[in-house]
Design an enzyme around this catalytic site. Structure first.
Site, PDB file in Angstrom:
ATOM      1  N   ASP A  54      27.240  55.796  42.182  1.00 19.54           N
ATOM      2  CA  ASP A  54      26.140  55.866  42.543  1.00 19.54           C
ATOM      3  C   ASP A  54      25.658  54.926  43.516  1.00 19.54           C
ATOM      4  O   ASP A  54      24.616  54.991  44.045  1.00 19.54           O
ATOM      5  CB  ASP A  54      24.974  56.164  41.296  1.00 19.54           C
ATOM      6  CG  ASP A  54      24.917  54.848  40.669  1.00 19.54           C
ATOM      7  OD1 ASP A  54      25.650  53.940  40.902  1.00 19.54           O
ATOM      8  OD2 ASP A  54      24.402  55.018  39.515  1.00 19.54           O
TER       9      ASP A  54
ATOM     10  N   ASP B  56      33.515  57.294  39.144  1.00 16.91           N
ATOM     11  CA  ASP B  56      32.389  57.219  38.126  1.00 16.91           C
ATOM     12  C   ASP B  56      32.201  58.626  37.495  1.00 16.91           C
ATOM     13  O   ASP B  56      32.776  59.755  38.124  1.00 16.91           O
ATOM     14  CB  ASP B  56      31.216  56.719  38.431  1.00 16.91           C
ATOM     15  CG  ASP B  56      30.214  56.567  37.381  1.00 16.91           C
ATOM     16  OD1 ASP B  56      30.615  56.097  36.193  1.00 16.91           O
ATOM     17  OD2 ASP B  56      28.929  56.547  37.531  1.00 16.91           O
TER      18      ASP B  56
END
Length: 655
Positions: free
Chosen positions: A547, A355
């Protein structure tokens, strides 16, 4: 075969448990030393009596040392080390495990006694017992290292109540109470700083050595050490629910997740041990049918040698110990592996998908530019935006709040809704208020004359009452170590990918600066899943780094899910397979290096154990090996394998 079977030394286990009572480390250390001496006492007695027997047999040769006197002396040497093993063999049989290594060693040494090879019978059992003790100590050392790396929680704290200071057990502190933290003291519970400012050493949690200065209201975590001034902390979680408690529980339970290699060896040992037992029986019995002169002593001796060599303890102990070492090495470097299976999986990874925000960039956004149409009240629009963004956990929402300030309590928003991958929507004064990306504007038919390709920063487009209001640009910084992380992945021949919900232009700009192989932006959660499937089908196994919360579907789909910011989110710790505690991108290739080193050591041990055992088994069956070679093939190889496994924790892994 269980770990208990291969290293069943209760005194070590008991002492290990005692040594983890955090308020009595010195006392437990003394107890530990005493227990180790007690543990070696039977072996010392056996060794001394054995040496006396050998001196009588080969040097002094007294006339009385024969018959029963010789048997009794060697029995005295054998029993201290032999009886516990024979007892364990019977216990294993009661539990349905007939072919344990205790059974093998008991039969082998009793066979040697039957044919009058008393010194060798004692020596085999003596070295085997000493080997078992060292194996136990090595396993407990690995477990202790992992626990001591993580268990940073003090048992007692000083609470402030009615301006009075009182020392209480950390487990008894309630949420909402205030803790007094003196310089040099370690925080026991998670909370927020109540004092105006304080500096903390967070190295025990993150591996980061430089002090971290916190302001009033900032989150502080269990395990942080107060550096300079007296600080007050408002408790926000119970002792057992702190981030550190959860991480500690995770690491302590990591050995329950067995690697495929470890599971295979355990299954193999259950098949292998009975086979070699019957082969040994064949070595003893079958020659009777084929040789002219059958000497039962010769063939029983060879069968005993075969049994000693065949003991699978080197494999059954050294392999899990190797994975313990890998988990410990990870913990030392701020990387938490949830089990040996994830170490195995990560060692074989071909592609790393990351990410952008919080992984490769700081995730600390700042408002860079505001462009609001003159047809609208900029102050009012920003206040509504601030109120709306307070319902989002995205770092951009924090940037808006820091720029605008406190929320207007008189502002009322209704029907607040998050539209995944696009932004937020609410009703303000009975009309739609939108804040998000250009895809959100398109969804609601909001027209504008902006071209997203002209922006290389993150952008929040705003609309009200079906009219385009304007936009805010938000800047984010690339992490200083991100380029090093990507370069290290390339050295490991691993492809790097970046998938982000951020604008395509922003993503491409970051990818270009970091020289990432492939990057895609403007992705919704379902788009990320589709992209990950495509990468895996085209390039092979995939690790995803994010995350662990917003990217839950992708984390679940990846072969290994890695979470950045393990101390920032409980959900991250729960969902990821590997947790990187300090948000450093360089820990991604470091985790892979530790995994590869661990797997390498494990396979070295497998090859060493099988190779030496195979050679000595053949020699033993052919009468070319004695009990001494058998001892080396079993105990010697086990100790070499253990030393090799323990070596992982002492390796200096660098990126």
């Amino acid at each position: 075969m269980s770990n208990k079977e291969c290293c069943s030394n209760p005194p070590i286990k008991n002492d290990h448990e005692h040594s983890h009572s955090h308020d009595s480390h010195d006392h437990s250390h003394e107890t530990s030393d005493k227990s180790i001496l007690q543990l070696f006492a039977p072996a010392i007695i056996s060794f001394v009596v054995l040496i006396i027997g050998i001196l009588f047999d080969y040097y002094f040769k007294p006339t009385w040392f024969e018959g029963w006197s010789r048997i009794i002396l060697y029995a005295i040497a054998y029993l201290p080390v032999g009886w516990p093993v024979i007892k364990e063999a019977f216990e294993s049989m009661k539990n349905g495990d007939i072919f344990s290594e205790f059974f093998l060693m008991s039969i082998a040494t009793i066979g040697a006694i039957i044919i009058g090879e008393y010194p060798e019978a004692v020596a085999v059992m003596l070295f085997y017992s000493v080997g078992e003790i060292f194996q136990s100590l090595a396993v407990q050392k690995a477990k202790n290292n992992i626990a001591s790396l993580m268990d940073q929680r003090p048992d007692e704290v000083t609470i402030i109540k009615n301006n009075q200071h009182r020392t209480v057990k950390a487990k008894e502190v309630n949420i909402g109470q205030k803790i007094l933290l003196k310089p040099g003291e370690k925080l026991a519970l998670d909370g927020e700083l109540f004092s105006e400012q304080a500096s903390f050493n967070t190295s025990a949690l993150t591996g980061e050595s430089k002090p971290d200065t916190k302001q009033k209201g900032d989150e502080v975590l269990a395990g942080m050490i107060n550096l300079n001034s007296v600080a007050e902390v408002l408790v926000k979680t119970d002792y057992q629910d702190s981030k550190l408690s959860k991480i500690l529980e995770l690491v302590q339970n990591a050995n329950q997740q067995k690697a495929p290699t470890e599971l295979f060896i355990r299954k193999f040992a259950k098949i292998y041990t009975p086979i070699v037992t019957f082969l040994a029986l064949g070595i003893f019995v079958l020659p009777y049918l084929f040789v002219e002169v059958y000497d039962y002593k010769t063939w029983l001796y060879r069968a005993c040698i075969f049994l000693v060599i065949s003991c699978p303890c080197a494999l059954v102990i050294s392999i899990p110990l190797g994975y313990f070492g890998g988990i410990g090495a990870g913990s030392k470097n701020g990387i938490l592996f949830k089990g040996g299976n994830f170490i195995d999986a990560l060692a074989s990874i071909k592609n790393v998908v990351m990410d952008k925000t919080g992984t490769l960039t700081e995730g600390v956004f700042k408002v860079k530019d505001i462009q609001i149409s003159k047809d609208f009240n900029e102050k009012e629009i920003l206040e509504v935006l601030n109120k709306l963004e307070s319902h989002s956990t995205h770092p951009i929402a924090t940037a808006i709040h820091e720029y605008v300030g406190e929320q207007n309590p008189n502002l009322i928003l209704e029907n607040i809704e998050e539209i995944p991958g696009r932004g937020l929507k609410a009703n303000y004064q009975g009309k739609n208020f939108l804040a998000g990306n250009f895809k959100l504007m398109e969804k609601f038919g909001i027209t504008h004359d902006l071209n997203s390709k002209n922006f290389t920063e993150s952008l929040i487009a705003i609309a009200f009452d079906n009219k385009f209001v304007g936009y805010i640009t938000i800047s984010d910084q690339i992490k200083p170590e991100a380029s090093t992380a990507i370069a290290e992945l390339k050295k490991l021949n691993i492809n790097s990918f970046m998938l982000s919900g951020d604008k395509k232009e922003v993503v491409e700009s970051v990818a270009q600066q970091l020289q990432i192989n492939h990057a895609s932006g403007g992705l919704l959660p379902e788009d990320k899943v589709a992209e990950l499937k495509k990468i895996r089908s085209q390039y092979g196994s995939v690790a995803f780094v994010g995350d662990g919360v917003n990217d839950a579907p992708v984390v679940a789909l990846a072969d290994v899910g890695m979470a950045m910011g393990g101390l920032g989110s409980d959900a991250t710790i729960e969902t990821a397979d590997v947790v990187i505690q300090d948000d450093k991108a360089t820990k991604i290739p470091l985790a892979i290096k530790i995994s590869k080193a661990t797997k390498k050591v494990v396979w070295q041990n497998i090859i060493l154990a099988f190779g030496v055992k195979a050679i000595v088994l053949i020699l033993g069956a052919g009468g070319l090996a004695t009990m001494w070679e058998a001892v080396f093939a079993d105990v010697g190889v086990a100790l070499l394998a253990i030393l090799n496994a323990v070596r992982i924790q002492n390796m200096n892994f660098k990126v």
